[in-house]
Design a protein around this motif. Sequence first.
Motif, PDB file in Angstrom:
ATOM      1  N   MET A   2       0.856  -1.187   0.000  1.00  0.00           N
ATOM      2  CA  MET A   2       0.000   0.000   0.000  1.00  0.00           C
ATOM      3  C   MET A   2       0.891   1.236   0.000  1.00  0.00           C
ATOM      4  SD  MET A   2      -2.684   1.131   2.873  1.00  0.00           S
ATOM      5  CE  MET A   2      -3.285   2.784   2.985  1.00  0.00           C
ATOM      6  N   ILE A   3       0.629   2.160  -0.909  1.00  0.00           N
ATOM      7  CA  ILE A   3       1.394   3.403  -0.968  1.00  0.00           C
ATOM      8  C   ILE A   3       0.612   4.480  -0.227  1.00  0.00           C
ATOM      9  CG2 ILE A   3       2.333   5.196  -2.461  1.00  0.00           C
ATOM     10  CD1 ILE A   3       2.800   2.957  -4.534  1.00  0.00           C
ATOM     11  N   ILE A   4       1.292   5.139   0.698  1.00  0.00           N
ATOM     12  CA  ILE A   4       0.701   6.214   1.489  1.00  0.00           C
ATOM     13  C   ILE A   4       1.400   7.504   1.077  1.00  0.00           C
ATOM     14  CG2 ILE A   4       0.347   7.113   3.812  1.00  0.00           C
ATOM     15  CD1 ILE A   4       0.582   4.160   4.775  1.00  0.00           C
ATOM     16  N   MET A   5       0.642   8.425   0.462  1.00  0.00           N
ATOM     17  CA  MET A   5       1.236   9.652  -0.062  1.00  0.00           C
ATOM     18  C   MET A   5       0.832  10.870   0.766  1.00  0.00           C
ATOM     19  SD  MET A   5       0.928  11.429  -3.815  1.00  0.00           S
ATOM     20  CE  MET A   5      -0.429  12.517  -3.452  1.00  0.00           C
ATOM     21  N   ARG A  49       3.210  -2.758   8.724  1.00  0.00           N
ATOM     22  CA  ARG A  49       4.225  -1.811   8.257  1.00  0.00           C
ATOM     23  C   ARG A  49       5.026  -2.362   7.086  1.00  0.00           C
ATOM     24  NH1 ARG A  49       7.224   1.151  12.974  1.00  0.00           N
ATOM     25  NH2 ARG A  49       5.114   1.879  13.279  1.00  0.00           N
ATOM     26  N   TRP A  50       5.287  -3.664   7.079  1.00  0.00           N
ATOM     27  CA  TRP A  50       6.094  -4.240   5.997  1.00  0.00           C
ATOM     28  C   TRP A  50       5.363  -4.202   4.653  1.00  0.00           C
ATOM     29  CZ3 TRP A  50       4.273  -8.508   3.430  1.00  0.00           C
ATOM     30  CH2 TRP A  50       3.312  -9.281   4.081  1.00  0.00           C
ATOM     31  N   MET A  51       4.066  -3.909   4.669  1.00  0.00           N
ATOM     32  CA  MET A  51       3.283  -3.801   3.426  1.00  0.00           C
ATOM     33  C   MET A  51       3.106  -2.344   2.986  1.00  0.00           C
ATOM     34  SD  MET A  51       2.179  -6.688   2.077  1.00  0.00           S
ATOM     35  CE  MET A  51       0.688  -6.255   1.221  1.00  0.00           C
ATOM     36  N   GLN A  52       3.706  -1.412   3.708  1.00  0.00           N
ATOM     37  CA  GLN A  52       3.524   0.008   3.417  1.00  0.00           C
ATOM     38  C   GLN A  52       4.738   0.596   2.697  1.00  0.00           C
ATOM     39  OE1 GLN A  52       2.570   2.187   7.000  1.00  0.00           O
ATOM     40  NE2 GLN A  52       1.333   0.492   7.782  1.00  0.00           N
ATOM     41  N   ILE A  53       4.447   1.515   1.794  1.00  0.00           N
ATOM     42  CA  ILE A  53       5.474   2.309   1.113  1.00  0.00           C
ATOM     43  C   ILE A  53       5.030   3.759   1.236  1.00  0.00           C
ATOM     44  CG2 ILE A  53       6.603   2.836  -1.077  1.00  0.00           C
ATOM     45  CD1 ILE A  53       5.988  -0.085  -1.906  1.00  0.00           C
ATOM     46  N   LEU A  54       5.927   4.617   1.698  1.00  0.00           N
ATOM     47  CA  LEU A  54       5.593   6.024   1.894  1.00  0.00           C
ATOM     48  C   LEU A  54       6.058   6.863   0.711  1.00  0.00           C
ATOM     49  CD1 LEU A  54       6.605   6.384   5.658  1.00  0.00           C
ATOM     50  CD2 LEU A  54       4.398   5.693   4.677  1.00  0.00           C
ATOM     51  N   ASP A  55       5.231   7.829   0.330  1.00  0.00           N
ATOM     52  CA  ASP A  55       5.520   8.740  -0.777  1.00  0.00           C
ATOM     53  C   ASP A  55       5.380  10.166  -0.255  1.00  0.00           C
ATOM     54  OD1 ASP A  55       5.438  10.359  -3.049  1.00  0.00           O
ATOM     55  OD2 ASP A  55       4.062   9.060  -4.144  1.00  0.00           O
ATOM     56  N   PRO A  56       6.455  10.972  -0.279  1.00  0.00           N
ATOM     57  CA  PRO A  56       6.362  12.330   0.245  1.00  0.00           C
ATOM     58  C   PRO A  56       5.521  13.274  -0.612  1.00  0.00           C
ATOM     59  CG  PRO A  56       8.514  11.979  -0.706  1.00  0.00           C
ATOM     60  CD  PRO A  56       7.802  10.653  -0.744  1.00  0.00           C
ATOM     61  N   GLY A  57       5.031  12.820  -1.747  1.00  0.00           N
ATOM     62  CA  GLY A  57       4.131  13.636  -2.565  1.00  0.00           C
ATOM     63  C   GLY A  57       4.820  14.796  -3.247  1.00  0.00           C
ATOM     64  N   ILE A  58       5.903  14.510  -3.963  1.00  0.00           N
ATOM     65  CA  ILE A  58       6.613  15.565  -4.693  1.00  0.00           C
ATOM     66  C   ILE A  58       5.623  16.270  -5.632  1.00  0.00           C
ATOM     67  CG2 ILE A  58       8.461  16.031  -6.372  1.00  0.00           C
ATOM     68  CD1 ILE A  58       9.452  15.174  -3.561  1.00  0.00           C
TER      69      ILE A  58
END
Length: 93
Positions: A2-5, A49-58
């Motif tokens: 899951m990507i969290i932006m 948490r191991w299924m998460q990917i964080l995106d700072p939202g450039i």
Amino acid sequence: PMIIMHMRGNPKTMQTMTNYSEEEGGVVVSVANKLKKRSQAAEEAGIPRWMQILDPGIGFAKDLDGNLTLMREAEELRQLCLEIPFLYGPSRK
């Protein structure tokens, strides 16, 4: 995964929300704090948490300086976010 932006506002208002004050810790700390909260909410909803990917939202509610700071300070951002993997998705918005 899951990507969290990170993003402020909506597509119509986000470019008016590019100020990240020093009281918030600047853009890196502010984005990290929001991403950590979203990550915790995802974990509470059953997404480990191991299924998460964080995106700072450039480009999403950040000006040029904010975007460049997030890229320059990528390692600090990752450390502030508990070493969760990151994805940077810049585009020609």
